[in-house]
Structures are given as structure tokens and as C-alpha cells.
Design an enzyme around this catalytic site. Structure first.
Site, PDB file in Angstrom:
ATOM      1  N   LYS A 210       0.787  -1.319   0.104  1.00  0.00           N
ATOM      2  CA  LYS A 210       0.066   0.088   0.031  1.00  0.00           C
ATOM      3  C   LYS A 210       0.794   1.126   0.016  1.00  0.00           C
ATOM      4  CE  LYS A 210      -3.286   2.288   2.744  1.00  0.00           C
ATOM      5  NZ  LYS A 210      -4.177   2.629   4.060  1.00  0.00           N
ATOM      6  N   GLU A 216      11.046  -4.668   3.571  1.00  0.00           N
ATOM      7  CA  GLU A 216      11.119  -6.169   3.308  1.00  0.00           C
ATOM      8  C   GLU A 216      10.377  -6.299   1.817  1.00  0.00           C
ATOM      9  OE1 GLU A 216       9.749  -4.836   6.089  1.00  0.00           O
ATOM     10  OE2 GLU A 216       9.894  -6.143   7.773  1.00  0.00           O
ATOM     11  N   GLY A 267      -4.229  -1.929   5.988  1.00  0.00           N
ATOM     12  CA  GLY A 267      -3.339  -2.998   5.323  1.00  0.00           C
ATOM     13  C   GLY A 267      -4.294  -4.383   5.997  1.00  0.00           C
ATOM     14  N   ARG A 268      -4.300  -4.289   7.235  1.00  0.00           N
ATOM     15  CA  ARG A 268      -5.000  -5.938   7.840  1.00  0.00           C
ATOM     16  C   ARG A 268      -6.316  -5.962   7.350  1.00  0.00           C
ATOM     17  NH1 ARG A 268      -3.519  -2.223  11.443  1.00  0.00           N
ATOM     18  NH2 ARG A 268      -4.814  -1.374  12.934  1.00  0.00           N
ATOM     19  N   GLU A 354      -3.138  -6.130  16.171  1.00  0.00           N
ATOM     20  CA  GLU A 354      -2.662  -4.719  15.716  1.00  0.00           C
ATOM     21  C   GLU A 354      -3.849  -3.847  15.963  1.00  0.00           C
ATOM     22  OE1 GLU A 354       0.776  -3.997  12.658  1.00  0.00           O
ATOM     23  OE2 GLU A 354      -1.124  -4.342  11.636  1.00  0.00           O
ATOM     24  N   HIS A 385      -3.190 -33.006  19.736  1.00  0.00           N
ATOM     25  CA  HIS A 385      -2.101 -33.584  20.115  1.00  0.00           C
ATOM     26  C   HIS A 385      -0.839 -32.817  20.333  1.00  0.00           C
ATOM     27  CE1 HIS A 385      -3.970 -37.307  18.569  1.00  0.00           C
ATOM     28  NE2 HIS A 385      -4.919 -36.460  17.884  1.00  0.00           N
ATOM     29  N   LYS A 500      10.969  -0.342  13.743  1.00  0.00           N
ATOM     30  CA  LYS A 500      11.425  -0.134  12.502  1.00  0.00           C
ATOM     31  C   LYS A 500      12.426   1.091  12.410  1.00  0.00           C
ATOM     32  CE  LYS A 500       6.987  -0.658   9.879  1.00  0.00           C
ATOM     33  NZ  LYS A 500       6.025   0.101   9.050  1.00  0.00           N
TER      34      LYS A 500
HETATM   35  C1  G6Q Z   1      -1.686  -3.522   8.390  1.00  0.00           C
HETATM   36  C2  G6Q Z   1      -0.302  -3.066   8.658  1.00  0.00           C
HETATM   37  C3  G6Q Z   1       0.784  -3.656   8.241  1.00  0.00           C
HETATM   38  C4  G6Q Z   1       1.081  -3.481   6.796  1.00  0.00           C
HETATM   39  C5  G6Q Z   1       2.365  -3.699   6.411  1.00  0.00           C
HETATM   40  C6  G6Q Z   1       2.883  -3.709   4.666  1.00  0.00           C
HETATM   41  O1  G6Q Z   1      -2.751  -2.831   8.795  1.00  0.00           O
HETATM   42  O2  G6Q Z   1      -0.535  -1.837   8.497  1.00  0.00           O
HETATM   43  O3  G6Q Z   1       0.971  -5.059   8.381  1.00  0.00           O
HETATM   44  O4  G6Q Z   1      -0.108  -4.024   5.909  1.00  0.00           O
HETATM   45  O5  G6Q Z   1       3.552  -3.177   6.954  1.00  0.00           O
HETATM   46  O6  G6Q Z   1       2.519  -2.483   4.409  1.00  0.00           O
HETATM   47  P1  G6Q Z   1       2.465  -2.077   2.937  1.00  0.00           P
HETATM   48  O7  G6Q Z   1       1.454  -2.681   2.419  1.00  0.00           O
HETATM   49  O8  G6Q Z   1       2.463  -0.731   3.043  1.00  0.00           O
HETATM   50  O9  G6Q Z   1       3.808  -2.592   2.258  1.00  0.00           O
END
Ligand code: G6Q
Length: 542
Positions: A210, A216, A267-268, A354, A385, A500
Site C-alpha cells: 500500500k 521487506e 492493510g490488515r 494490531e 495432540h 522499524k
Molecule cells: C496492517 C499494517 C501492516 C502493513 C504492512 C505492509 O494493517 O499496516 O501489516 O500491511 O506493514 O505495508 P505495505 O502494504 O505498505 O507494504
């Protein structure tokens, strides 16, 4: 937007506290009567919630209904769907956005709650439909004129967990000859492992971010692009982007196709946006994506019902508050009796922890009550188990939400010793719920089960795209309702920032050391230099 200040200031709080002194005793003789098991059920969008095995009775439920009414949860949910700015902390520098993941599935109505956002969603869906048609019809091919067979999704957090969980859940419905792989971790072994078995010439890479700035994802994208170049392939013909409009990744020249998500989707909560739709569309086809959206939308609408006994996500939210705040249980296990939901708990773990892992309210004041529980879990029967010992007899009480389906996905099953595997799965699911609730007396203390371990069962007919969409939306709405009750901001994630910042500081140190062969810097970052030395990272070479 609200006069509501939070749980402990609610008029019903004292009544709830009194009720919590003698919660319903599930171990008394006849506690789980037929009458109770049938009465404490709720249905929505193809799911049935059985909650007779929670420590509640009608008086508790009436008090929880008052809590829902007085905290205005349903009106806040409606305001969210209509585009209210919910994502802020009053009086402090904070995010300041609408929260509109529901708008991307509000595509079936002539009068969507938030027409502008839904129009944007529809236009991205139309682009996706055209793209998938080109792939299916053979109009979009690789350099050698062959069809694409594989897709690698590069993304992390919200740009990985939801898409991955849903892909695994629905893999059984994949189009013939299509496979999906995921690279998320900056650990180079993640990419190396995925890339080693792939025919890159027939692979599309779907880079999902996003922000377009995530360390990463950008690192992995560069790494995977290099693998394409090394294989003599042109990355531009293989790479797709899903990103926020205007992000640094919004550069259509670098990608064969660019899809967009918008600022108002966290994002989530983004799996039903292009973040999940592109990869799920590739794997399952466009019709399945629409079915997922249809299932989610059915819940988004049904979740407006103010009657907690008729509204599964609201009821789950309130039972969760009862277990967390009144009975004092710190964790929540979500245990799906469905192998396909292998990563669904991991997705919910992020969504819940989160969102509601916060210590201040929406005015920046410390919360007076506990907020989100620690969420964890693995599919049953495997978990039985492994860690169920603690759930049954441990000194910590772990409330459980079980999830199960009456039918298997493949329908490939047979009777072995008089019952099918699916029946064995369901018998185990129901048995665990009963055992946790009622326990068992025994004169040998080692064989005694205390019981009164609260749990509930969410049961669907079969895990298909519609059911998956509905299940996802049940949990998304539950988490939002809990955030409203706790009066916290469910839609930011400041708690991930400090790590971060420090990681970047350590990377600067490593770069500096590589260039100059010496450590610099004053006392201010003494700890980060010392940490690199103590761990043996500084100057390490394999
Ligand atoms: C979710 C968070 C987080 C995010 C990631 C990836 O709600 O904000 O998990 O989705 O850090 O972010 P980008 O989509 O910006 O790479």
C-alpha cells in the site's frame, strides 16, 4: 463523534461486575441442557454460532445488550461504513482517515453507503476482470507465447497474511494449471526457497504494498527482479503492482499492470480490495472473487442488527469483552477444525492484535480496562495432540472460539470403522467444546477436569468462497465492535514504528562499518552499536 468514554464508565459496568462474581456454572448437573444448547444459538450468512458453552445466561446477555446499546456500537459501525473519520486520536498528531474496507464489497446495492469509494472499487474490479480475461483467453502471454501458470505474491503484514490465508483456504477451488506462492520475510531464504522450484518464464510477480515503501517488500522485489534478469527475462513483462494511488510504487511503466487500493483501507483489512483480489482472481477466477465479496457484504449488512442475539459478530465481540474484562482471561484461542484454515488464525491474530492491542483511548487517555487479548491458534484436530493439555488442565483459562464445517471441501472421504473422516473431525470438535465446558470430576486429581472453560462454536456448511468472505467479515466486524466498546482507535498501528526506526539505525551502522571499517557515533546510540557487537553481527562474514 461520541459521548461514550469507555467500558468502565458505562452505566452497566457495575452490574456486569456483579454478575461476573457468579458467572453461569457450566459444570452443574444438566447445565448443558437441550433447551440451553438450542436457545443459545444465532445464525447469520450461512453460519451458526453455538454459545451455550460460554459462562453466560439470559441476565448476562441482557446486560451485554445494554452495554452494546449504551456504547453505541452499531451506530458507530454504520458511521464507519458511511465514511466517518474514525482513525484518529483527538488532540494528538495521528492518522486521520476514513475506514472503508466495507465499501469494496458494497458493490451489489444501487445505493452503496459510500458511493465514491464503491465506485473506485468497481473500477478496479473491472480492470481486474479485463486482466483475468486476457490471461484466460491467451491474449496475455509470456515472451515465448506461453500462458502464465504461477504467481508469486511479494508483500508482508496486511499485504501478505490475508491474501495467503484466503488462498490456502480456497485452494481447492483453483483454476486448472494455476499456482500461487508467497514471499514475505526479508530473510533471503524465504525468496530463495520459493524461487528455486519455479519456471520464471511462466511466472507473474504480484508486488503488493500500500505504502510502496516497505523495506521487506522493496528488498524482495529487487531480489526477485534480479532473478528474472539473470534468467534472461524482462521483469516489466512479468511484474504487477498493487499499491496506493500516488505511492512510490505507483509507476505503471515498471509493471505490466498496476492495480490500486486507497488510503481509506487499512492493510490488515485490505484482503477484499485489490490486495487480495488480484492473487485470488488469478488462482480462483473472477467469479470466485465476487462470491467472496458477496459473502463479506452479506455480513456487513447483517451486522447492523442491534439485537446482540441476532448479530454474530456483535455477540462474539461482547462475549469476548465478558471473557476478557469481566472474567479476566488474557488470551483467546481461535481453533479451526478445517485444514484449509491453516493460516486464518495468523491473519486474525494480526487483525485483532494490531487493531485492539492498544493502551490509550481515542482522546489519548490511558484505558481504564484491559483491551485486546492475545490471539493465537492452530487447526484441530492437530492442536489436540499438541497444546490442548494446557487448555483443559492448565492453570490459565483460555477461552476458545472453534470454527468448523459440516462438509469437507473435496468430499473425498470414506467410512472407516463405521464413520467418515469428516464425522471424526466434527465429533472431535463438539467433544472438545463439551469437555472444556463441563469438565469431569475424578478422585484422581491428575484425571480431573475443572471445566467452566468458556468456548463457542462457529459452524458453516462448507468452506467455499462465499463462506470465506462471510467468515472474514464476521471477524473484521467483531474486532471493530470491540474497539468501539473499549473506545480505542482500532485502525492505526503506532506500536510497530519504534522497531522499524531502530532497525534502520542498525542498518546505518552496518553500512557505515562496511564503508569505513570503524564504528562511529556518540553515546546516543551506544546501545545499538553494542548490540551489534554483542550479538556478533558487526564484521561477521560467513
Ligand atoms: C496492517 C499494517 C501492516 C502493513 C504492512 C505492509 O494493517 O499496516 O501489516 O500491511 O506493514 O505495508 P505495505 O502494504 O505498505 O507494504
Amino acid at each position: 463523534m461520541t459521548e461514550y468514554h469507555g467500558l468502565t464508565e458505562n452505566a452497566v459496568w457495575n452490574q456486569l461486575r456483579q454478575l461476573a462474581e457468579t458467572p453461569f456454572d457450566l459444570t452443574q448437573t444438566g447445565a448443558l441442557s437441550r433447551q440451553r444448547l438450542f436457545a443459545l444459538r444465532s445464525e447469520m450468512a450461512g453460519f451458526r454460532l453455538l454459545y451455550a458453552t460460554e459462562r453466560v445466561d439470559d441476565t448476562t446477555l441482557d446486560a451485554l445488550q445494554r452495554l452494546a446499546n449504551e456504547s453505541g456500537v452499531v451506530s458507530q459501525f454504520l458511521a464507519m461504513k458511511k465514511g466517518a473519520v474514525l482513525n484518529r486520536i483527538d488532540g494528538y498528531d495521528s492518522e486521520n482517515r476514513m475506514v472503508l474496507h466495507t465499501a469494496v464489497r458494497d458493490i451489489f446495492s444501487d445505493q452503496p453507503f459510500c458511493p465514491e469509494a464503491t465506485a473506485q472499487a468497481k473500477s478496479e474490479l473491472a480492470k481486474l476482470a479485463a486482466f483475468l480475461d486476457q490471461l484466460a483467453s491467451g491474449m496475455m502471454l509470456n515472451e515465448q507465447g506461453q500462458r502464465f501458470t504461477d504467481m508469486v505474491l511479494v508483500g508482508i503484514g496486511g499485504s501478505d497474511l490475508g491474501p495467503r490465508a484466503l488462498y490456502l483456504a480456497l485452494q481447492r477451488f483453483s483454476l486448472a494449471g494455476r499456482k500461487v506462492h508467497f514471499i514475505s520475510n526479508v530473510d533471503p531464504d524465504d525468496a530463495a526457497m520459493v524461487l528455486q522450484g519455479l519456471d520464471l518464464s511462466r511466472t507473474l510477480v504480484n508486488v503488493v504494498s500500500k505504502s510502496g515503501t516497505t523495506l521487506e517488500t522493496l528488498t524482495n522485489e529487487t531480489l526477485v527482479r534480479a532473478a528474472f534478469v539473470k534468467a534472461g527475462l524482462n521483469p516489466q513483462l512479468h511484474f504487477l503492482a498493487v499499491t496506493g494511488k500516488g505511492s512510490p510504487m505507483d509507476n505503471p511503466e515498471r509493471y505490466r499492470e498496476s492495480f490500486y487500493m486507497f488510503d481509506y483501507i487499512g492493510g490488515r483489512y485490505s484482503v477484499t480490495s485489490m490486495v487480495g483480489a488480484v492473487v485470488l482472481g488469478f488462482a480462483l477466477g473472477y467469479a470466485a472473487v465476487i462470491e467472496i465479496l458477496r459473502g463479506a457484504n452479506a455480513v456487513d449488512l447483517a451486522a447492523e442488527n442491534p439485537d446482540i442475539r441476532q448479530n454474530i459478530p456483535l455477540l462474539l465481540a461482547l462475549l469476548g469483552v465478558w471473557n476478557r474484562n469481566l472474567l479476566g482471561h488474557e488470551t483467546l484461542a481461535i481453533l479451526p477444525y478445517s485444514q484449509a484454515l491453516l493460516r486464518f488464525t495468523a491473519h486474525l491474530q494480526q487483525c485483532d492484535m494490531e487493531s485492539n492491542g492498544k493502551s490509550i483511548d481515542r482522546s489519548g487517555r490511558p484505558l481504564a480496562a484491559q483491551s485486546g487479548p492475545i490471539v493465537w491458534g492452530e487447526p484441530g484436530t492437530n492442536g489436540q495432540h499438541a497444546f490442548y493439555q494446557l487448555i483443559h488442565q492448565g492453570s490459565t483459562v483460555v477461552p476458545v472460539e472453534f470454527i468448523g464445517f459440516l462438509e469437507s471441501q473435496f468430499g473425498e472421504d470414506q467410512e472407516i470403522e463405521g464413520t467418515t473422516s469428516q464425522e471424526k473431525l466434527l465429533a472431535n470438535l463438539l467433544a472438545q467444546s463439551l469437555a472444556l465446558a463441563t469438565g469431569r470430576e475424578h478422585n484422581n486429581p491428575n484425571r480431573r477436569f475443572g471445566g467452566n472453560r468458556p468456548n463457542c462454536l462457529l459452524i458453516g456448511s462448507r468452506l467455499n468462497p462465499f463462506a470465506m468472505g462471510a467468515l472474514l467479515a464476521i471477524y473484521e466486524a467483531k474486532i471493530a465492535f470491540q474497539g468501539f466498546i473499549w473506545n480505542l482507535n482500532s485502525f492505526d498501528q503506532e506500536g510497530v514504528q519504534l522497531g522499524k526506526v531502530l532497525a534502520n539505525q542498525l542498518l546505518d551502522h552496518l553500512q557505515e562499518y562496511r564503508q569505513s571499517g570503524a564504528r562511529k557515533g556518540g553515546e546516543a546510540d551506544e546501545s545499538s552499536w553494542a548490540m551489534l557487537e554483542a550479538a556478533g553481527v558487526l564484521g561477521y562474514s560467513a
